[in-house]
Design a protein around this motif. Structure first.
Motif, PDB file in Angstrom:
ATOM      1  N   VAL A  43       0.920  -1.229  -0.015  1.00  0.00           N
ATOM      2  CA  VAL A  43       0.078  -0.068  -0.148  1.00  0.00           C
ATOM      3  C   VAL A  43       0.988   1.250   0.052  1.00  0.00           C
ATOM      4  CG1 VAL A  43      -1.716   1.450   1.275  1.00  0.00           C
ATOM      5  CG2 VAL A  43      -2.045  -1.053   0.988  1.00  0.00           C
ATOM      6  N   GLN A  44       2.035   1.549   0.790  1.00  0.00           N
ATOM      7  CA  GLN A  44       2.814   2.385   0.730  1.00  0.00           C
ATOM      8  C   GLN A  44       3.448   2.671  -0.631  1.00  0.00           C
ATOM      9  OE1 GLN A  44       5.364   1.263   4.066  1.00  0.00           O
ATOM     10  NE2 GLN A  44       4.355   2.285   5.545  1.00  0.00           N
ATOM     11  N   PHE A  45       3.980   1.619  -1.337  1.00  0.00           N
ATOM     12  CA  PHE A  45       4.386   1.519  -2.648  1.00  0.00           C
ATOM     13  C   PHE A  45       3.531   2.217  -3.413  1.00  0.00           C
ATOM     14  CE2 PHE A  45       4.499  -0.753  -6.631  1.00  0.00           C
ATOM     15  CZ  PHE A  45       5.627  -0.165  -7.249  1.00  0.00           C
ATOM     16  N   LEU A  46       2.145   1.895  -3.409  1.00  0.00           N
ATOM     17  CA  LEU A  46       1.017   2.243  -4.488  1.00  0.00           C
ATOM     18  C   LEU A  46       0.744   3.730  -4.017  1.00  0.00           C
ATOM     19  CD1 LEU A  46      -1.291  -0.907  -4.463  1.00  0.00           C
ATOM     20  CD2 LEU A  46       0.472  -0.085  -6.101  1.00  0.00           C
ATOM     21  N   GLU A  47       0.729   4.103  -2.814  1.00  0.00           N
ATOM     22  CA  GLU A  47       0.337   5.592  -2.569  1.00  0.00           C
ATOM     23  C   GLU A  47       1.714   6.382  -3.181  1.00  0.00           C
ATOM     24  OE1 GLU A  47      -1.084   6.487   1.510  1.00  0.00           O
ATOM     25  OE2 GLU A  47      -0.359   4.474   1.984  1.00  0.00           O
ATOM     26  N   LYS A  48       2.840   5.802  -3.131  1.00  0.00           N
ATOM     27  CA  LYS A  48       4.006   6.476  -3.372  1.00  0.00           C
ATOM     28  C   LYS A  48       4.142   6.747  -4.899  1.00  0.00           C
ATOM     29  CE  LYS A  48       8.936   6.815  -2.456  1.00  0.00           C
ATOM     30  NZ  LYS A  48      10.076   6.206  -1.529  1.00  0.00           N
ATOM     31  N   VAL A  49       3.637   5.596  -5.890  1.00  0.00           N
ATOM     32  CA  VAL A  49       3.593   5.941  -7.165  1.00  0.00           C
ATOM     33  C   VAL A  49       2.195   6.368  -7.342  1.00  0.00           C
ATOM     34  CG1 VAL A  49       5.046   4.073  -7.482  1.00  0.00           C
ATOM     35  CG2 VAL A  49       2.743   3.674  -7.619  1.00  0.00           C
ATOM     36  N   LEU A  50       1.231   6.500  -6.982  1.00  0.00           N
ATOM     37  CA  LEU A  50      -0.166   7.179  -7.284  1.00  0.00           C
ATOM     38  C   LEU A  50       0.049   8.551  -7.995  1.00  0.00           C
ATOM     39  CD1 LEU A  50      -3.136   6.555  -7.612  1.00  0.00           C
ATOM     40  CD2 LEU A  50      -3.239   7.464  -5.499  1.00  0.00           C
ATOM     41  N   PRO A  51       0.713   9.738  -7.428  1.00  0.00           N
ATOM     42  CA  PRO A  51       0.760  10.936  -8.051  1.00  0.00           C
ATOM     43  C   PRO A  51       1.156  10.870  -9.173  1.00  0.00           C
ATOM     44  CG  PRO A  51       1.183  10.897  -5.583  1.00  0.00           C
ATOM     45  CD  PRO A  51       1.184   9.424  -5.999  1.00  0.00           C
ATOM     46  N   GLU A  52       2.511  10.172  -9.423  1.00  0.00           N
ATOM     47  CA  GLU A  52       3.127  10.301 -10.742  1.00  0.00           C
ATOM     48  C   GLU A  52       2.701   9.300 -11.798  1.00  0.00           C
ATOM     49  OE1 GLU A  52       7.823  10.050 -11.990  1.00  0.00           O
ATOM     50  OE2 GLU A  52       7.106   9.868  -9.681  1.00  0.00           O
ATOM     51  N   TYR A  53       2.016   8.283 -11.375  1.00  0.00           N
ATOM     52  CA  TYR A  53       1.198   7.292 -12.316  1.00  0.00           C
ATOM     53  C   TYR A  53      -0.081   6.956 -12.052  1.00  0.00           C
ATOM     54  CZ  TYR A  53       6.308   6.729 -12.789  1.00  0.00           C
ATOM     55  OH  TYR A  53       7.680   6.880 -13.189  1.00  0.00           O
ATOM     56  N   PRO A  54      -0.945   8.099 -12.014  1.00  0.00           N
ATOM     57  CA  PRO A  54      -2.435   7.815 -11.668  1.00  0.00           C
ATOM     58  C   PRO A  54      -3.118   6.852 -12.582  1.00  0.00           C
ATOM     59  CG  PRO A  54      -2.089  10.066 -12.739  1.00  0.00           C
ATOM     60  CD  PRO A  54      -0.846   9.402 -12.628  1.00  0.00           C
ATOM     61  N   ASP A  55      -2.651   6.589 -13.719  1.00  0.00           N
ATOM     62  CA  ASP A  55      -3.491   5.894 -14.715  1.00  0.00           C
ATOM     63  C   ASP A  55      -3.462   4.405 -14.866  1.00  0.00           C
ATOM     64  OD1 ASP A  55      -4.548   8.357 -15.761  1.00  0.00           O
ATOM     65  OD2 ASP A  55      -3.278   8.282 -17.554  1.00  0.00           O
ATOM     66  N   ALA A  56      -2.285   3.918 -13.971  1.00  0.00           N
ATOM     67  CA  ALA A  56      -1.918   2.378 -13.820  1.00  0.00           C
ATOM     68  C   ALA A  56      -2.974   1.755 -12.695  1.00  0.00           C
ATOM     69  CB  ALA A  56      -0.308   2.347 -13.256  1.00  0.00           C
ATOM     70  N   ILE A  57      -3.603   0.734 -13.258  1.00  0.00           N
ATOM     71  CA  ILE A  57      -4.506  -0.035 -12.430  1.00  0.00           C
ATOM     72  C   ILE A  57      -3.574  -0.626 -11.338  1.00  0.00           C
ATOM     73  CG2 ILE A  57      -6.115  -1.722 -12.472  1.00  0.00           C
ATOM     74  CD1 ILE A  57      -6.842   0.750 -14.023  1.00  0.00           C
ATOM     75  N   ARG A  58      -4.060  -0.816 -10.258  1.00  0.00           N
ATOM     76  CA  ARG A  58      -3.321  -1.377  -9.068  1.00  0.00           C
ATOM     77  C   ARG A  58      -3.915  -2.586  -8.323  1.00  0.00           C
ATOM     78  NH1 ARG A  58      -3.464   3.774  -9.977  1.00  0.00           N
ATOM     79  NH2 ARG A  58      -5.439   4.273  -8.896  1.00  0.00           N
ATOM     80  N   ILE A  59      -3.347  -3.504  -8.051  1.00  0.00           N
ATOM     81  CA  ILE A  59      -3.957  -4.700  -7.438  1.00  0.00           C
ATOM     82  C   ILE A  59      -2.812  -4.975  -6.293  1.00  0.00           C
ATOM     83  CG2 ILE A  59      -4.458  -7.021  -7.784  1.00  0.00           C
ATOM     84  CD1 ILE A  59      -5.054  -6.711 -10.683  1.00  0.00           C
ATOM     85  N   ILE A  60      -3.431  -5.346  -4.965  1.00  0.00           N
ATOM     86  CA  ILE A  60      -2.610  -6.121  -3.838  1.00  0.00           C
ATOM     87  C   ILE A  60      -2.866  -7.486  -4.205  1.00  0.00           C
ATOM     88  CG2 ILE A  60      -2.450  -6.458  -1.572  1.00  0.00           C
ATOM     89  CD1 ILE A  60      -1.398  -3.698  -2.313  1.00  0.00           C
ATOM     90  N   LEU A  61      -1.912  -8.194  -4.091  1.00  0.00           N
ATOM     91  CA  LEU A  61      -1.896  -9.930  -4.146  1.00  0.00           C
ATOM     92  C   LEU A  61      -0.842 -10.278  -3.084  1.00  0.00           C
ATOM     93  CD1 LEU A  61      -2.313 -12.374  -5.591  1.00  0.00           C
ATOM     94  CD2 LEU A  61      -0.041 -12.255  -7.169  1.00  0.00           C
ATOM     95  N   THR A  62      -1.572 -10.741  -2.089  1.00  0.00           N
ATOM     96  CA  THR A  62      -0.825 -11.084  -0.662  1.00  0.00           C
ATOM     97  C   THR A  62      -1.307 -12.428   0.015  1.00  0.00           C
ATOM     98  OG1 THR A  62      -0.231  -9.996   1.368  1.00  0.00           O
ATOM     99  CG2 THR A  62      -2.405  -9.450   0.561  1.00  0.00           C
TER     100      THR A  62
END
Length: 162
Positions: free
Chosen positions: A64-83
């Motif tokens: 989640v921290q990784f996804l939060e960090k990249v969200l502003p720069e790459y808002p169009d990428a779809i995000r999935i957590i696999l855990t």
């Protein structure tokens, strides 16, 4: 000209998960793998990534921290957590802060994951299509505004109002 493959970045601190994922999906998609969030960010800066899949529990930074960090720069990428962990608070955090499309638990079911990736691809394609439509609409409005200004130059205001 051949259509470019949908690109996926899978971030997981367990190399065997990365190898297994890449072996399973490499024919259909262009796969990039990273063993940490920082490595994932470096890949994203050099490649166009359409889908980010991240493990949740990793050293240095969570998924989640990784996804939060990249969200502003790459808002169009779809995000999935696999855990491997299905912590309710982590799921809520992932949805609210990481804006994840899906939260999937390990071990992953190939059919389910394949369907989820395909749904993410369709969502990505639709969002890109919508962006192109909005840009086209803005261009058309701008053209009409220019035409109206030109029209107003030569036609009396009373006629324009009618």
């Amino acid at each position: 000209m051949a259509e470019e493959k949908f690109t996926i970045l899978y971030v997981d601190d367990e190399p065997q998960n990365l190898i297994s994922f890449k072996a399973t999906f490499r024919r259909e998609y262009k796969i990039f793998t990273a063993t940490s969030g920082d490595e994932g960010i470096k890949i994203m800066r050099s490649q166009d990534i359409n889908l980010i899949i991240s493990d949740q529990r990793m050293p240095e930074m969570t998924g989640v921290q990784f996804l939060e960090k990249v969200l502003p720069e790459y808002p169009d990428a779809i995000r999935i957590i696999l855990t491997g962990f299905s912590d309710v608070e982590a799921i809520i955090d992932a949805i609210n802060n990481g804006r994840v499309f899906r939260y999937i638990t390990k071990p992953w079911n190939e059919t389910e994951l394949r369907m989820t990736i395909e749904n993410a691809r369709q969502l990505f394609d639709l969002s890109q299509y919508n962006k192109r439509l909005v840009a086209s609409l803005h261009n058309k409005v701008s053209e009409q505004e220019k035409t109206l200004k030109l029209f107003m130059k030569y036609v009396p205001e009373s006629i324009i109002e009618k």
